[in-house]
Write a protein that holds these residues in place. Structure first.
Motif, PDB file in Angstrom:
ATOM      1  N   SER A 180       0.865  -1.371   0.009  1.00 28.44           N
ATOM      2  CA  SER A 180      -0.173   0.147  -0.144  1.00 28.44           C
ATOM      3  C   SER A 180       0.742   1.064  -0.026  1.00 28.44           C
ATOM      4  O   SER A 180       1.914   1.325   0.716  1.00 28.44           O
ATOM      5  CB  SER A 180      -0.990   0.020   1.145  1.00 28.44           C
ATOM      6  N   LEU A 181       0.385   2.166  -0.915  1.00 30.46           N
ATOM      7  CA  LEU A 181       1.318   3.374  -0.922  1.00 30.46           C
ATOM      8  C   LEU A 181       0.387   4.763  -0.244  1.00 30.46           C
ATOM      9  O   LEU A 181      -0.772   4.860  -0.712  1.00 30.46           O
ATOM     10  CB  LEU A 181       1.472   3.845  -2.285  1.00 30.46           C
ATOM     11  N   TYR A 239      -3.731  -3.033  -8.028  1.00 30.42           N
ATOM     12  CA  TYR A 239      -4.942  -4.049  -7.735  1.00 30.42           C
ATOM     13  C   TYR A 239      -6.117  -3.137  -7.011  1.00 30.42           C
ATOM     14  O   TYR A 239      -5.872  -2.496  -5.935  1.00 30.42           O
ATOM     15  CB  TYR A 239      -4.508  -5.190  -6.882  1.00 30.42           C
ATOM     16  N   VAL A 240      -7.091  -3.524  -7.306  1.00 29.71           N
ATOM     17  CA  VAL A 240      -8.415  -2.655  -6.679  1.00 29.71           C
ATOM     18  C   VAL A 240      -9.468  -3.965  -6.275  1.00 29.71           C
ATOM     19  O   VAL A 240     -10.000  -4.289  -7.088  1.00 29.71           O
ATOM     20  CB  VAL A 240      -9.033  -1.716  -7.329  1.00 29.71           C
ATOM     21  N   THR A 251      -5.975  -3.388 -12.004  1.00 32.95           N
ATOM     22  CA  THR A 251      -6.494  -2.632 -12.928  1.00 32.95           C
ATOM     23  C   THR A 251      -5.579  -1.692 -13.493  1.00 32.95           C
ATOM     24  O   THR A 251      -5.816  -1.314 -14.741  1.00 32.95           O
ATOM     25  CB  THR A 251      -7.022  -1.359 -11.795  1.00 32.95           C
ATOM     26  N   ARG A 252      -4.298  -1.606 -13.417  1.00 30.86           N
ATOM     27  CA  ARG A 252      -3.384  -1.046 -14.315  1.00 30.86           C
ATOM     28  C   ARG A 252      -2.068  -1.531 -14.042  1.00 30.86           C
ATOM     29  O   ARG A 252      -1.730  -2.223 -13.014  1.00 30.86           O
ATOM     30  CB  ARG A 252      -3.014   0.472 -13.935  1.00 30.86           C
ATOM     31  N   VAL A 253      -1.435  -1.518 -14.999  1.00 31.22           N
ATOM     32  CA  VAL A 253       0.426  -1.865 -15.075  1.00 31.22           C
ATOM     33  C   VAL A 253       0.967  -0.508 -15.283  1.00 31.22           C
ATOM     34  O   VAL A 253       1.064  -0.149 -16.344  1.00 31.22           O
ATOM     35  CB  VAL A 253       0.736  -2.923 -15.856  1.00 31.22           C
ATOM     36  N   LEU A 254       1.523  -0.011 -14.398  1.00 36.70           N
ATOM     37  CA  LEU A 254       2.310   1.189 -14.476  1.00 36.70           C
ATOM     38  C   LEU A 254       3.670   1.303 -14.817  1.00 36.70           C
ATOM     39  O   LEU A 254       4.421   0.669 -14.205  1.00 36.70           O
ATOM     40  CB  LEU A 254       2.070   2.219 -12.882  1.00 36.70           C
ATOM     41  N   GLY A 255       4.041   1.939 -16.033  1.00 39.13           N
ATOM     42  CA  GLY A 255       5.272   2.049 -16.475  1.00 39.13           C
ATOM     43  C   GLY A 255       6.478   3.046 -15.732  1.00 39.13           C
ATOM     44  O   GLY A 255       5.771   3.708 -14.617  1.00 39.13           O
ATOM     45  N   ALA A 288      -6.664   1.311  -3.597  1.00 37.45           N
ATOM     46  CA  ALA A 288      -5.659   0.335  -4.258  1.00 37.45           C
ATOM     47  C   ALA A 288      -4.365  -0.200  -3.641  1.00 37.45           C
ATOM     48  O   ALA A 288      -4.038   0.451  -2.568  1.00 37.45           O
ATOM     49  CB  ALA A 288      -5.168   1.207  -5.528  1.00 37.45           C
ATOM     50  N   GLU A 289      -4.249  -1.299  -4.058  1.00 40.08           N
ATOM     51  CA  GLU A 289      -2.897  -2.070  -3.554  1.00 40.08           C
ATOM     52  C   GLU A 289      -1.974  -2.066  -4.763  1.00 40.08           C
ATOM     53  O   GLU A 289      -2.267  -2.367  -5.867  1.00 40.08           O
ATOM     54  CB  GLU A 289      -3.113  -3.295  -2.797  1.00 40.08           C
TER      55      GLU A 289
END
Length: 216
Positions: free
Chosen positions: A2-3, A19-20, A25-29, A39-40
């Protein structure tokens, strides 16, 4: 993970999975990103790395066990599959290399197995590792053979064989040189027999300085 910071920065050798409620949900570059509520995040190293496959004991058709070790260079091509497909994705590739190594060498005579391992085996292992890695998000760049070891007594026997071959070649070269020298002497003797004047000249050249010659 967790951020709680307002933003987070992803470096080029990483990807950040968001992850939600347990769903991706997303792959952040690479870059700076603002975390979402609820979100985790999971950080995945995607940079290439090298993993050594421990020496594998492979039985040959003549009852000898050859020890072969390899090294795999791989990176993460699909962060989601790498994180979700299995608990230990790299172990899948590791096992594929071990199995391919055994399948390629088992039933082959020891001498042929050593030759194959040093010359044509890396490509087979790379293909097998790539096929296995693709299923778990891993991209295999290459597989190389590090060491090929025979039992100590066989290594000693091969060393004796190489030494014997070397001695034989040396003796052969010496015999060839001696034959060439004898052939040269024979040709010289024949030439002197056919040309007496040349023989007398050769005799004069061989005399010590100051000697006198009486020609009959």
């Amino acid at each position: 993970m967790s951020l709680f910071r307002s933003t987070t920065t992803v470096r080029s050798q990483f990807r950040l999975l968001e992850y939600v409620d347990g769903a991706l949900t997303r792959v952040l570059g690479p870059g700076r990103h603002r975390p979402r509520r609820r979100a985790e995040y999971e950080l995945v190293l995607v940079a290439d790395r090298i993993e050594t496959v421990a020496p594998q004991e492979v039985p040959t058709s003549d009852g000898v066990s050859v020890r072969v070790s390899a090294a795999v260079r791989w990176g993460v091509d699909d962060p989601r599959a790498f994180e979700e497909a299995t608990v230990d994705a790299s172990a899948v590739v590791y096992l594929a290399v071990q199995v391919a190594l055994r399948d390629a060498l088992v039933g082959t005579p020891a001498e042929d197995a050593v030759h194959l391992a040093r010359t044509g085996l890396a490509e087979q292992l790379t293909e097998a590792a790539r096929a296995a890695g693709a299923e778990v998000g891993i991209g295999v760049r290459s597989v190389v053979i590090k060491d090929v070891l025979l039992p100590g007594e066989l290594r000693a026997a091969y060393a004796d064989l190489v030494a014997a071959r070397t001695r034989g070649l040396a003796q052969l070269e010496a015999a060839r040189a001696e034959t060439a020298a004898l052939r040269s002497l024979a040709n010289g003797a024949k030439l002197l027999d056919e040309h007496p004047a040349l023989a007398r000249l050769r005799l004069v050249q061989a005399l010590p300085p100051g000697s006198t010659v009486e020609l009959g």
